[in-house]
Enzyme design. Structure first.
Site, PDB file in Angstrom:
ATOM      1  N   LYS A   1     -17.771  -2.553   3.653  1.00  0.00           N
ATOM      2  CA  LYS A   1     -18.895  -1.901   2.989  1.00  0.00           C
ATOM      3  C   LYS A   1     -20.193  -2.685   3.147  1.00  0.00           C
ATOM      4  O   LYS A   1     -20.184  -3.904   3.120  1.00  0.00           O
ATOM      5  CB  LYS A   1     -18.558  -1.764   1.497  1.00  0.00           C
TER       6      LYS A   1
ATOM      7  N   ARG B   1      -8.403  -6.606  -8.746  1.00  0.00           N
ATOM      8  CA  ARG B   1      -9.285  -7.765  -8.951  1.00  0.00           C
ATOM      9  C   ARG B   1     -10.689  -7.263  -9.247  1.00  0.00           C
ATOM     10  O   ARG B   1     -10.946  -6.077  -9.191  1.00  0.00           O
ATOM     11  CB  ARG B   1      -9.317  -8.593  -7.676  1.00  0.00           C
TER      12      ARG B   1
ATOM     13  N   GLU C   1      -5.927   3.410  -2.184  1.00  0.00           N
ATOM     14  CA  GLU C   1      -5.286   2.160  -2.575  1.00  0.00           C
ATOM     15  C   GLU C   1      -5.952   1.645  -3.834  1.00  0.00           C
ATOM     16  O   GLU C   1      -6.980   2.153  -4.266  1.00  0.00           O
ATOM     17  CB  GLU C   1      -5.401   1.116  -1.464  1.00  0.00           C
TER      18      GLU C   1
ATOM     19  N   GLU D   1      -1.002   7.659   8.121  1.00  0.00           N
ATOM     20  CA  GLU D   1      -1.657   8.446   7.090  1.00  0.00           C
ATOM     21  C   GLU D   1      -2.550   9.461   7.795  1.00  0.00           C
ATOM     22  O   GLU D   1      -3.106   9.162   8.852  1.00  0.00           O
ATOM     23  CB  GLU D   1      -2.505   7.500   6.242  1.00  0.00           C
ATOM     24  N   LYS D   2      -2.700  10.621   7.204  1.00  0.00           N
ATOM     25  CA  LYS D   2      -3.619  11.634   7.735  1.00  0.00           C
ATOM     26  C   LYS D   2      -5.009  11.025   7.836  1.00  0.00           C
ATOM     27  O   LYS D   2      -5.474  10.370   6.910  1.00  0.00           O
ATOM     28  CB  LYS D   2      -3.630  12.851   6.793  1.00  0.00           C
TER      29      LYS D   2
ATOM     30  N   ILE E   1      -8.914  11.531   7.898  1.00  0.00           N
ATOM     31  CA  ILE E   1      -9.986  12.484   7.589  1.00  0.00           C
ATOM     32  C   ILE E   1     -11.162  12.154   8.504  1.00  0.00           C
ATOM     33  O   ILE E   1     -11.665  11.034   8.502  1.00  0.00           O
ATOM     34  CB  ILE E   1     -10.436  12.367   6.117  1.00  0.00           C
TER      35      ILE E   1
ATOM     36  N   GLU F   1      -9.393   3.134  -5.197  1.00  0.00           N
ATOM     37  CA  GLU F   1     -10.161   3.644  -4.061  1.00  0.00           C
ATOM     38  C   GLU F   1      -9.643   5.019  -3.666  1.00  0.00           C
ATOM     39  O   GLU F   1      -8.432   5.236  -3.555  1.00  0.00           O
ATOM     40  CB  GLU F   1     -10.060   2.691  -2.870  1.00  0.00           C
TER      41      GLU F   1
ATOM     42  N   LYS G   1       0.811  -1.215   0.000  1.00  0.00           N
ATOM     43  CA  LYS G   1       0.000   0.000   0.000  1.00  0.00           C
ATOM     44  C   LYS G   1       0.848   1.271   0.000  1.00  0.00           C
ATOM     45  O   LYS G   1       0.493   2.274  -0.614  1.00  0.00           O
ATOM     46  CB  LYS G   1      -0.951   0.007   1.201  1.00  0.00           C
TER      47      LYS G   1
END
Lengths: 450, 79
Positions: A236, A291, A287, A199-200, A202, A274, A116
């Site tokens: 999701k 697939r 990322e 990572e920042k 949000i 994404e 990643k």
């Protein structure tokens, strides 16, 4: 074109690949574990080979067994579906070495996107905006220093991650030691390496993703976006296309940037980029999934394309047969992932399905491998069906989904249907006004639970 | 005896050689009964019990799957 394809997966996606093969006139080989002997993918494939005991590591993740099954049945290509070996560069490599076509990108592209951190650096280099972040974190001191530079809150993420595992949100320096440790432990347990990066974070994000297809002749096209913001524990639950947040100009601009970057990388096959959208509607690369996605049907509904067929045609050397820039999106599609789980606690609910009645009618599609009297084994993913609807606009799609959920009768196990009915009835959801924390209003869903 | 792997069953060590075992043979624990070829590798399968081979379920050269029955062995009585 291939004469015979082995499907290295189970459940609804194995069945989905078998459907595409049948329509293309390609014979299919199913592989299955002892727990899946009476599964529909075994029943509807032309041939089936038992590859091991129920545990995935000894069956659906067993590379030697799967390659051997392809060899004894004379299959020419392997479709990995999603999950299991779908994003294993090693598996793609072994397929190539065994003269089998892996239906997906080349091994080096899979391994670039699988790392990643490396993927993010490469995409930034190729002009995509990315979230501020760090390299792999060597120590607690380095984590504190990097977090200070990025600015709290930050997210600790597994370098080899995915599926929401190995992720922790850190609000302040005091929380860093504990969450760094738990994220590293989880990363080591899930992915075999404790490497994490920062990572920042949000606070109120939306998840937007772009579907792409690349052929072996250097052409990449995008098929518009999907909105996948409704999640619990980073997984999701509801997806839709198009997003209420993306106008035509943004779709063309961001889609074009993605296409250019992926042409540079030499991307082939189906894939998903994404992105995270912040409170000011800025999109950042998160990322790439190399697939077919679980939620690919919403894109199929609004584009009229069969993405799994496209994967197979591309792997056989075909050209992407259209221009992504001029491809229109027609109407609105929504998907609900129906999971075998307790709707309050989200704990998995395995067992025997006693009643299974699928909804139908105009604009309704159900992708599933479940049936009445079927058994949902405890060894695998809890997804048992995908309910997808298509309407002329978002309003019609929501009302169609509401009635389809009402008509979906599953007994014997608990499912996520009650939660999804509440989502469809929610005024904020209907207004398109939500972020990734939306589901908190229906259930306690601690971000840093477990 | 069930196949522990997916592959191709060979009853003999070479194409024209006699089979490792046939019905009526007495086998010892650890004796090679057959070969299963998987990914170009020849895996020798050994008997887990001592006894008499009473049935061979598969043909030479036949593809076999995980868990497929290969031999029936009647265990010899323990002394």
């Amino acid at each position: 074109m291939f004469k015979k394809i082995l499907v290295a997966n189970r459940g609804e996606i194995a069945l989905r690949v078998i459907c595409a093969c049948k329509e293309l006139g390609i014979r299919t080989v199913a592989v299955y574990s002892e727990a899946d002997r009476y599964s529909l993918h075994v029943r509807f494939a032309d041939e089936a080979v038992c590859i091991g005991p129920p545990r995935s590591s000894e069956s659906y993740l067993n590379v030697a067994s799967i390659i051997s099954a392809a060899e004894i049945t004379g299959a020419e290509a392997i479709h990995p579906g999603y999950g299991f070996l779908a994003e294993s560069a090693y598996f793609a490599d072994v397929c190539e070495a065994s003269n089998l076509t892996f239906i997906g990108p080349k091994p080096d592209v899979i391994s670039l996107m699988g790392d990643k951190n490396r993927a993010r650096a490469r995409m930034a280099e190729l002009g995509l905006p990315v979230l501020p972040g760090s390299e792999v974190i060597p120590s607690e001191e380095a984590a504190l220093k990097e977090a200070e530079r990025i600015g709290y809150p930050v997210m600790v993420k597994a370098a080899a991650g995915g599926g929401g595992r190995g992720m922790r949100i850190v609000q302040s320096p005091e929380e860093m030691p504990h969450f760094l440790q738990t994220a590293q432990n989880e990363a080591a347990a899930s992915f075999g390496t404790p490497d994490v990066y920062l990572e920042k974070y949000i606070t109120s994000p939306r998840h937007i993703e772009f579907q792409v297809l690349g052929d072996q002749h250097g052409r990449v096209v995008h098929l518009g976006e999907r909105e996948c913001t409704i999640q619990r524990r980073h997984q999701k639950l509801v997806e839709e296309s198009p997003s209420t947040q993306i106008d035509k100009e943004t779709r063309l601009r961001v889609g074009h940037q993605i296409v250019k970057a992926l042409e540079e990388v030499g991307y082939t096959g189906a894939g998903t980029v994404e992105l995270l959208m912040d409170e000011n509607r800025n999109l950042c690369f998160l990322e790439m999934n190399t697939r077919i996605q679980v939620e690919h049907p919403v894109t199929e509904m609004v584009t009229g394309l069969d993405l799994v067929k496209q994967q197979i045609l591309i792997a056989a050397g075909g050209h992407v047969p259209f221009d992504g820039e001029t491809l229109g999106l027609r109407g609105h599609a929504i998907e609900c992932r129906i999971c075998a789980e307790n709707p309050q606690t989200f704990a998995p609910s395995a067992g025997k399905v006693t009643v299974f009645h699928e909804p139908g009618g105009t604009g309704v599609r159900v992708d599933t491998a479940a049936y009445a009297e079927s058994v949902i084994p405890p060894y695998y993913d809890s997804l048992i069906a995908k309910l997808i609807v298509h309407g002329k606009d978002r309003k019609e799609a929501i009302s169609r989904m509401s009635r389809a959920l009402e008509m979906f009768i599953i007994e014997g196990i608990s499912t996520s249907v009650p939660v999804q009915r509440k989502i469809m009835a929610d005024p904020d959801f209907q207004a398109g006004n939500f972020d990734t924390h939306f589901l908190r209003r229906f259930a306690r869903d601690g971000e840093n639970s477990s | 005896m069930k196949s522990p792997i997916v592959g191709t069953f060979y009853a003999a060590p070479a194409p024209n050689a006699p089979p490792f075992v046939k019905v009526g043979d007495t086998v010892q624990v650890g004796q090679v009964l057959c070969i299963i070829e998987a990914m170009k590798l020849m895996n020798e399968l050994e008997a887990e019990v001592a006894g008499e081979v009473v049935r061979v379920y598969v043909e030479n050269g036949q593809p076999v799957e995980y868990g497929q029955s290969l031999f029936a062995i009647e265990p010899s009585h323990k002394k």
